[in-house]
Each structure stands twice: as C-alpha cells, then as structure tokens.
Design an enzyme around this catalytic site. Sequence first.
Site, PDB file in Angstrom:
ATOM      1  N   TRP A   1      51.703  43.846 -24.002  1.00 56.09           N
ATOM      2  CA  TRP A   1      51.997  42.791 -23.022  1.00 56.09           C
ATOM      3  C   TRP A   1      51.427  43.114 -21.657  1.00 56.09           C
ATOM      4  O   TRP A   1      50.866  42.248 -20.993  1.00 56.09           O
ATOM      5  CB  TRP A   1      53.494  42.495 -22.965  1.00 56.09           C
ATOM      6  CG  TRP A   1      53.933  41.777 -24.207  1.00 56.09           C
ATOM      7  CD1 TRP A   1      54.744  42.251 -25.194  1.00 56.09           C
ATOM      8  CD2 TRP A   1      53.540  40.452 -24.620  1.00 56.09           C
ATOM      9  NE1 TRP A   1      54.881  41.314 -26.186  1.00 56.09           N
ATOM     10  CE2 TRP A   1      54.159  40.201 -25.865  1.00 56.09           C
ATOM     11  CE3 TRP A   1      52.724  39.468 -24.074  1.00 56.09           C
ATOM     12  CZ2 TRP A   1      53.985  39.000 -26.561  1.00 56.09           C
ATOM     13  CZ3 TRP A   1      52.559  38.267 -24.767  1.00 56.09           C
ATOM     14  CH2 TRP A   1      53.186  38.039 -25.983  1.00 56.09           C
TER      15      TRP A   1
ATOM     16  N   ASP B   1      57.542  42.098 -15.811  1.00 53.25           N
ATOM     17  CA  ASP B   1      57.661  41.149 -16.911  1.00 53.25           C
ATOM     18  C   ASP B   1      58.866  41.599 -17.724  1.00 53.25           C
ATOM     19  O   ASP B   1      58.796  42.583 -18.464  1.00 53.25           O
ATOM     20  CB  ASP B   1      56.379  41.180 -17.753  1.00 53.25           C
ATOM     21  CG  ASP B   1      56.481  40.326 -19.017  1.00 53.25           C
ATOM     22  OD1 ASP B   1      57.561  39.750 -19.268  1.00 53.25           O
ATOM     23  OD2 ASP B   1      55.474  40.252 -19.755  1.00 53.25           O
TER      24      ASP B   1
ATOM     25  N   LYS C   1      63.870  34.912 -25.834  1.00 48.74           N
ATOM     26  CA  LYS C   1      64.300  36.152 -26.475  1.00 48.74           C
ATOM     27  C   LYS C   1      65.779  36.425 -26.230  1.00 48.74           C
ATOM     28  O   LYS C   1      66.502  36.730 -27.149  1.00 48.74           O
ATOM     29  CB  LYS C   1      63.439  37.310 -25.990  1.00 48.74           C
ATOM     30  CG  LYS C   1      62.102  37.318 -26.723  1.00 48.74           C
ATOM     31  CD  LYS C   1      60.909  37.500 -25.872  1.00 48.74           C
ATOM     32  CE  LYS C   1      59.648  37.210 -26.681  1.00 48.74           C
ATOM     33  NZ  LYS C   1      58.446  37.348 -25.890  1.00 48.74           N
TER      34      LYS C   1
HETATM   35  C1  LIG Z   1      57.171  37.211 -25.603  1.00 43.91           C
HETATM   36  C2  LIG Z   1      56.622  37.873 -24.416  1.00 43.91           C
HETATM   37  C3  LIG Z   1      55.685  37.245 -23.583  1.00 43.91           C
HETATM   38  C4  LIG Z   1      55.057  35.896 -23.910  1.00 43.91           C
HETATM   39  O1  LIG Z   1      55.874  34.860 -23.738  1.00 43.91           O
HETATM   40  P1  LIG Z   1      55.358  33.375 -24.050  1.00 43.91           P
HETATM   41  O2  LIG Z   1      56.574  32.578 -23.774  1.00 43.91           O
HETATM   42  O3  LIG Z   1      54.913  33.326 -25.475  1.00 43.91           O
HETATM   43  O4  LIG Z   1      54.246  33.071 -23.111  1.00 43.91           O
HETATM   44  C5  LIG Z   1      55.256  37.920 -22.461  1.00 43.91           C
HETATM   45  N1  LIG Z   1      55.718  39.141 -22.160  1.00 43.91           N
HETATM   46  C6  LIG Z   1      56.609  39.779 -22.949  1.00 43.91           C
HETATM   47  C7  LIG Z   1      57.076  41.140 -22.569  1.00 43.91           C
HETATM   48  C8  LIG Z   1      57.087  39.168 -24.096  1.00 43.91           C
HETATM   49  O5  LIG Z   1      57.973  39.804 -24.879  1.00 43.91           O
END
Ligand SMILES: *Cc1c(COP(=O)(O)O)cnc(C)c1O
Length: 369
Positions: free
Chosen positions: A102, A176, A200
Amino acid sequence: MTQRPYNFSAGPAAMPEEVLQQAAAEMLDWHGSGMGVMEMSHRGKAFMSIAAQTEADLRELLAVPANFRILFMQGGGLAQNAIVPLNLSRGGVVDFVLTGSWSQKSALQARKYATPTVIASNEADGHTTLPSPAHWQPSRDAQYLHICSNETIHGVEFHELPDLKALGCEAPLVIDFSSHVASRPVDWSRVGLAFGGAQKNLGPAGLTLVVVREDLLGHALPICPSAFDYQTVADNSSMYNTPPTYSIYMAGLTLQWLKRQSEGALSGIAAVEQRNIAKAALLYDCIDRSQFYFNPVDKSCRSRMNVPFFLRDESRNAAFLAGAQARGLLQLKGHKSVGGMRASLYNAMPLPGVQALVDYLRDFERQQA
Ligand SMILES: *Cc1c(COP(=O)(O)O)cnc(C)c1O
C-alpha cells in the site's frame, strides 16, 4: 437466528451483526420519517442530523482534537493517494517510508503531482520488518512524510506512530490507516492527516474518511478538482457534492456500537483495542506453536488486524480452504500478490470467531499427520 459463518475478509469486511440488524429494522422507515436513509436528501434535516452525529461520535471515540477537521469523501484510499499530494505537496518533495504494497502504491501515485523520495524501506526484508524511525532522515524540504500505518497485505503494523519532531522534522505525518482505523487509539499529536476507506473497520464501501489538521487546508494545487480540495470539502461540511449517505449512516451505527463496547473496566476505544490485542495474540500464538503453519513478520510489528500465514506444505492449501469453508470460516485465502492465507480480524470479528479458526488450524494439522 442461526449462527452466521465467520467472515475473515480483508475488505469489504464483516460488519457487527447488531449493526446489520438495526439497519434492517430501519430500512423502510428511519425513526418515523417515512423514508429509508438511502431515500433522504443529503440536505434535509434527518440526514444532516445523521451525518453530524456520525462525525461527533467519531471525534469522541478517537479523541480527535478540535484543530482537526473530519471529512467524509469518496474514492477510497487509492483516490487519496492522489488527493493528498494534490492538496499537501505544493508540487514539491514528499517523503515516503515503504513497508508493503500500500505504501508502494501511494508513492507511485504521488509521482504524478510531486517529487516523492523514499527515505526508508523494508523491501530487503521482504516487507516483514519496520525500518526504525530513529534511522529515518527526512528530506529537509519535504512537504509531508507518508506512511501506511497498517499494511493490509503484508500484515505489518506501526504499533507506535513515529515522532517526526524528535527527528528534527517539522513536516506533517500523513498516515494511511484504512485497515486499522478505530481498532486502537491514535496519537494525534504526531499526525497531520489520516485517511482511510470505511470498508474494513467502519462500514460499507463508498465512504472515505479524512482527518486533517486545519493548518493543512487551503494549499491545493490549481489542478486539484474542486470536489477533492480539502478546503472546499471542509467549508461545505462534506456536502459540496452528494456524500455517500448510506455509508455514512452505516459508519454511524458502527461507531455507536464501538462506543458501547466494554471490556472489564475499559470502555470505548480502549476496550476495542484490548479485545483486538487478545484476538491477535490467540491466533499468532497458535501459528507460532505449530510446525505446520508460519507467519513471516517480525514479532515487533505484526498486524493485529491482518494476519497473513502460510502452510509449510503449500500443496495442502486447497484442502485447507475447503475444510475452512465447510466449518463456516470464510474468505481466508491470502492476497494474490503474496499467496498463502490471510485472516483479517477487524473489530467486527468476535473472539469466538478467532477461537473457531484456531480450533480448525489445530484440527487440520492433526488430520495431516
Ligand atoms: C484497502 C486499502 C486501500 C485501498 O482502498 P480503496 O477503497 O480500494 O481505494 C488503501 N490503503 C490500505 C492500507 C488499504 O488497506
């Protein structure tokens, strides 16, 4: 109602059953309004109150200070990989610490708008460690420093956020936190901006949460689309364009559920964190004691949320997954880029779900002997 299967999906992920029940009960008529939430104008009194409550509950649960704005956006974490540099980079140098897929994606995307510099990486260790912040050397002119505080695919988590000021770095830290938001407290004194998709740990897909320190607003590049300019979004209380209303409502129900959690003397986010520590310990302990499974991540930085693990004999993978499915243990297949298995233990996964997984791991190993 019969017991639902345990869903270990990495995202979109399991939701708390109580939350789904409440949403079902309110589907046709929210609080006597004669409308379901999906059918409401985002500018009407009913929905405005839902959005305001969701924001207030998030602020309370995560103790977000008054000088941070909470924004409800769309486009997910991937869109933020562009939106952050569009708003914060001023077209200059931005630092990245690479710890897995990521953060790598984020650094690549930033190239379109800024000059990313990788100041530390765990690539040489196969993304199984965390480069110690004590050895980071942030760029002197960096506009911000980006980390992924929980790498969903590699299962690597920052258990403590880096203190950039201690490194003599005044640049804001961008995190993030998509895959561990609301799983533990956040030390906001170390953060300039945090972003994460809701799918999530907070609710359904469609909502992207941004928590940003006020002084970072108002510096967007001229090419930044207005709907993605944090200042514009903030000035319009996240209603510059139609927000993802139903996802905000579901995140609101989830936040209320989180606020109701207690564990011994603990409540709220401390209780949630305690439970997540116990769940992760149960699973890692089982894996570490076994000769049959392994997790490659250094013990100091193992994710509480996403536990990748491997069968030493990979020819047993298909049988393992079929057996799990038969026991009501769903979505354990690892990400295609790393293979193996992955169990995501987000807030909605109860301890008995992890216990059921651990029981299965032991039984499957015994059957193979
Ligand atoms: C799932 C995830 C993303 C991507 O998210 P989207 O909603 O598919 O754009 C980005 N960063 C992390 C750490 C993730 O787990």
